[in-house]
Scaffold this motif. Sequence first.
Motif, PDB file in Angstrom:
ATOM      1  N   ILE A 117      -9.217  -1.567   2.449  1.00  0.00           N
ATOM      2  CA  ILE A 117      -7.920  -1.350   1.796  1.00  0.00           C
ATOM      3  C   ILE A 117      -6.925  -2.423   2.232  1.00  0.00           C
ATOM      4  O   ILE A 117      -6.222  -3.015   1.412  1.00  0.00           O
ATOM      5  CB  ILE A 117      -7.387   0.063   2.126  1.00  0.00           C
ATOM      6  CG1 ILE A 117      -8.341   1.116   1.547  1.00  0.00           C
ATOM      7  CG2 ILE A 117      -5.981   0.255   1.591  1.00  0.00           C
ATOM      8  CD1 ILE A 117      -8.043   2.526   2.001  1.00  0.00           C
TER       9      ILE A 117
ATOM     10  N   VAL B 203      -2.033  -1.223  -3.748  1.00  0.00           N
ATOM     11  CA  VAL B 203      -2.983  -0.121  -3.651  1.00  0.00           C
ATOM     12  C   VAL B 203      -2.235   1.197  -3.611  1.00  0.00           C
ATOM     13  O   VAL B 203      -1.234   1.328  -2.906  1.00  0.00           O
ATOM     14  CB  VAL B 203      -3.836  -0.247  -2.361  1.00  0.00           C
ATOM     15  CG1 VAL B 203      -4.777   0.946  -2.217  1.00  0.00           C
ATOM     16  CG2 VAL B 203      -4.618  -1.545  -2.360  1.00  0.00           C
TER      17      VAL B 203
ATOM     18  N   ILE C 237       0.874  -1.169   0.000  1.00  0.00           N
ATOM     19  CA  ILE C 237       0.000   0.000   0.000  1.00  0.00           C
ATOM     20  C   ILE C 237       0.907   1.214   0.000  1.00  0.00           C
ATOM     21  O   ILE C 237       1.675   1.421   0.928  1.00  0.00           O
ATOM     22  CB  ILE C 237      -0.920   0.036   1.231  1.00  0.00           C
ATOM     23  CG1 ILE C 237      -1.863  -1.170   1.224  1.00  0.00           C
ATOM     24  CG2 ILE C 237      -1.708   1.346   1.267  1.00  0.00           C
ATOM     25  CD1 ILE C 237      -2.750  -1.263   2.448  1.00  0.00           C
TER      26      ILE C 237
ATOM     27  N   ARG D 205      -4.883  -5.542   0.045  1.00  0.00           N
ATOM     28  CA  ARG D 205      -3.482  -5.928   0.101  1.00  0.00           C
ATOM     29  C   ARG D 205      -3.353  -7.410   0.447  1.00  0.00           C
ATOM     30  O   ARG D 205      -2.523  -8.117  -0.105  1.00  0.00           O
ATOM     31  CB  ARG D 205      -2.724  -5.092   1.130  1.00  0.00           C
ATOM     32  CG  ARG D 205      -1.251  -5.492   1.219  1.00  0.00           C
ATOM     33  CD  ARG D 205      -0.483  -4.633   2.160  1.00  0.00           C
ATOM     34  NE  ARG D 205      -1.023  -4.722   3.521  1.00  0.00           N
ATOM     35  CZ  ARG D 205      -0.573  -3.995   4.535  1.00  0.00           C
ATOM     36  NH1 ARG D 205       0.378  -3.117   4.347  1.00  0.00           N
ATOM     37  NH2 ARG D 205      -1.108  -4.120   5.738  1.00  0.00           N
TER      38      ARG D 205
ATOM     39  N   LEU E 234      -2.912   4.907  -2.425  1.00  0.00           N
ATOM     40  CA  LEU E 234      -3.897   5.598  -1.591  1.00  0.00           C
ATOM     41  C   LEU E 234      -3.545   7.081  -1.523  1.00  0.00           C
ATOM     42  O   LEU E 234      -2.500   7.451  -0.994  1.00  0.00           O
ATOM     43  CB  LEU E 234      -3.879   4.990  -0.184  1.00  0.00           C
ATOM     44  CG  LEU E 234      -4.639   5.729   0.908  1.00  0.00           C
ATOM     45  CD1 LEU E 234      -6.134   5.623   0.684  1.00  0.00           C
ATOM     46  CD2 LEU E 234      -4.273   5.173   2.274  1.00  0.00           C
TER      47      LEU E 234
ATOM     48  N   ALA F 213      -0.299   2.499   5.353  1.00  0.00           N
ATOM     49  CA  ALA F 213       0.664   2.536   4.251  1.00  0.00           C
ATOM     50  C   ALA F 213       1.933   1.765   4.581  1.00  0.00           C
ATOM     51  O   ALA F 213       2.405   1.755   5.718  1.00  0.00           O
ATOM     52  CB  ALA F 213       1.000   3.983   3.907  1.00  0.00           C
TER      53      ALA F 213
END
Lengths: 257, 357
Positions: free
Chosen positions: A193, A203, A33, A197, A205, A217
Motif C-alpha cells: 500500500i 489509495v 492514503i 502511494r 483503505l 493512513a
Amino acid sequence: MSEFILEAKGLVKRFGRVVALDSADFELKAGEILAVIGDNGAGKSTLIKSLSGAMIPDEGEVLLNGERVMFSSPMAARAAGIETVYQNLALSPALSIADNMFMGREIRKQGFMGRVFRTLDKKTMDKLARDKLSELGLMTIQNIRQPVETLSGGQRQGVAVARAAAFGSRVVILDEPTAALGVKESRKVLDLILGLRERGLPVVLISHNMPHVFEVADRIHIHRLGRRAALINPGDYSMSDAVAIMTGAMTAHAVAA
Amino acid sequence: MSKTESSTQGYEGGLSAGSADVAQFAPERRTIVKSIQHALHVNPALIPLFILSLSVAGFGIILGDRFFSPFSLTLILQQVAIVGVVAAAQTLVILTKGIDLSVGAIMVLSSVVMGQFTFRYGFPPELAILCGFAVGALCGLINGVLVAVVKLPPFIVTLGMWQIVLASNFLYSRNETIRSQDIQADAPLLQFFGQSLRFGGAVLTFGVIAMVILVAVLTYVLNNTAWGRHVYAVGDDADAAQLAGVRVKRTLISVYVLSGLICALAGWVLIGRIGSVSPTAGQFTNIESITAVVIGGISLFGGRGSILGALFGALIVGVFGLGLRLMGTDPQWTYLMIGVLIIAAVALDQWIRRVST
C-alpha cells in the motif's frame, strides 16, 4: 481542477426502510492514503460500493477530478481508472496468476491470428504480469502460470493488489486487505500500500485494524450511522479517540484537513 | 517527478536483492506428490489419457490382433463419435458449474427436424440441416436464459427441458421413422457423416473426423481466447469473475447456445451413424455424455478440466465396451467398470481440489 481526485457529496442509499447512507460525503486527495473506518453496519461498504460502481446511490453525486461521474457498473468505474480490490479478492482460484490479472481485459495477438482467431497474446500478458509483480516486490511468486489457489493468502492479496495497481490509473480502493492475513503477510500488504502511494496513486483503505490504519493512513475518514462523523489526521488523535468517534462516545471537535 | 522516480528506483533496488534467494527454495521444496498434483492441475486430462493408454495396452495384450487391429480401434472411434460430440457440449456446460440433461433430447429433436423438414415439407436438405441447427441453438438459448437471467439451477432447467424437448420430438415427429433408403435416395446430404475414408482395415467415418476437429477447435478456443478463459472463470467463481470484469450472463448464455449447436451437430452425425431418422434414437446419450465428462476428469463443480479429457473419457468407455465384448464377458461387467471409473474420477478431482495452501 478540483483539490480532490475523488469526491462524493450527499450520497443517500436506502434498502427498504434501512438508510445505509444518509447524505454522506467523501473526499480523497491526490497521492494520499485515506483510511475509512467505521463500526459494522455504519455504511462503509455501501459508501465504497457507490464509489466503485458496484452500487448506484439513490441520491448525491460522485466527482472524479472535479467532474461529475455516474458509474453504472464496476466496469465503468474501472474504465475511469478506479480499481477496487474486494475483500473476497475476485480471483478465480483454478486459473493462473496471469489469467487472473488480465481477466476481463485480455490482450489479443497482433495481426491475423488475433483479429480472425482471437488468439490471446499469452507471452505479453505473462511478461506484463511478471513485471508488475516484481515491481511491487512480489517476486516470491516464481511461476506466473501457477494456479492462484496454490498461493498463500498474502500472495493472493498481492496478486489482487498488483492487478489493481497495474490498471488503476487514478484511484485504488482496498477493502479489508489485511483482515484474513497473518502478521507477516499483513506487513507485506501494508508495504504494498505504501508502495502504491510512492508511485503517486491515491489509495482508499477500508480496515478494521486500528494499528494498520494509524500506521499507513494520511487521513482517516470515520463513518458512523451512514455519514461521515469526522475526518481526522492520525497524528492529532489516538486510536481510542478514533474508536470513540466511531462508536459515538465522542465527537471530533476539530476536523483537520 | 524526479523525487518519485528516485524513490521508485530505490524501492526496486531493495527487491532485486531479496528476490534471488526466494526464487531458489521452490524447486527444492516440491515433493513428487506435489509435482504430480501440480501437473494434474495444469493438465487434468493426463489421468484419463493414462487410463486410456493402459486399457488399450491391456486389451491389446489379452486379445492380441482381434483388438489391436486398425479395424477394431477405428470401430471404437465410430462407436464413440456421437457421445464424443455430445460430451464436448456437456463439457462446456459443466465447466461453468452447470449440467445439461437436455443434450440427448436436443440432439434427437435436431435430427428429427433435419429429416422431417426435408421429407414432410420438401425443404432442400441444406436448409433443413440449417433449421436443425437453429432448433438446437434455440433450445440452448432457452436453457441459457433460464440459467443466467432467471437464475434457476441448471439441473432443474435442463431436467425440464429434457422432458419438454423429448416430448416435442415425439409429438412433432408423430413417432415416425424416416427410412434409410429414402434418405439415401432423396437427401444423401443428411447421411454425410456416415461416409468414410478407408486406410487398409481402418475405417474413419466423417463423423469421427468431425468429432476430432470439434475437439481440436474447442481446445483452442478454451485455452487461447478470452471467451475460453471466461468460461473457466465463470465456472470457478461466478461472483469473482463478475467483479473482475467478465460479463457472466453473456458468457453463460453463449455456452448453452453453443452446447445446443453442438448437439444439433451430433444429431446430424447420428443420422449418418444409424442411416435413418428416428425419434427414439440416442436414448442414453445424456447419461453417456456425463459419464465421459466425469471419467475425463472434468470437475462437476466447475472451472476445471478440458475437452480433450472428455474425449479420452468417451474413448475409455468405448475401449472397455468393445474389449470386454470381444472377451465374451457379460456386458454388465462394462457397466460395473464404468461405475468404478466414475467414482474414482470424482475422488481424484476432490484430491486435486484439496491443494496445498
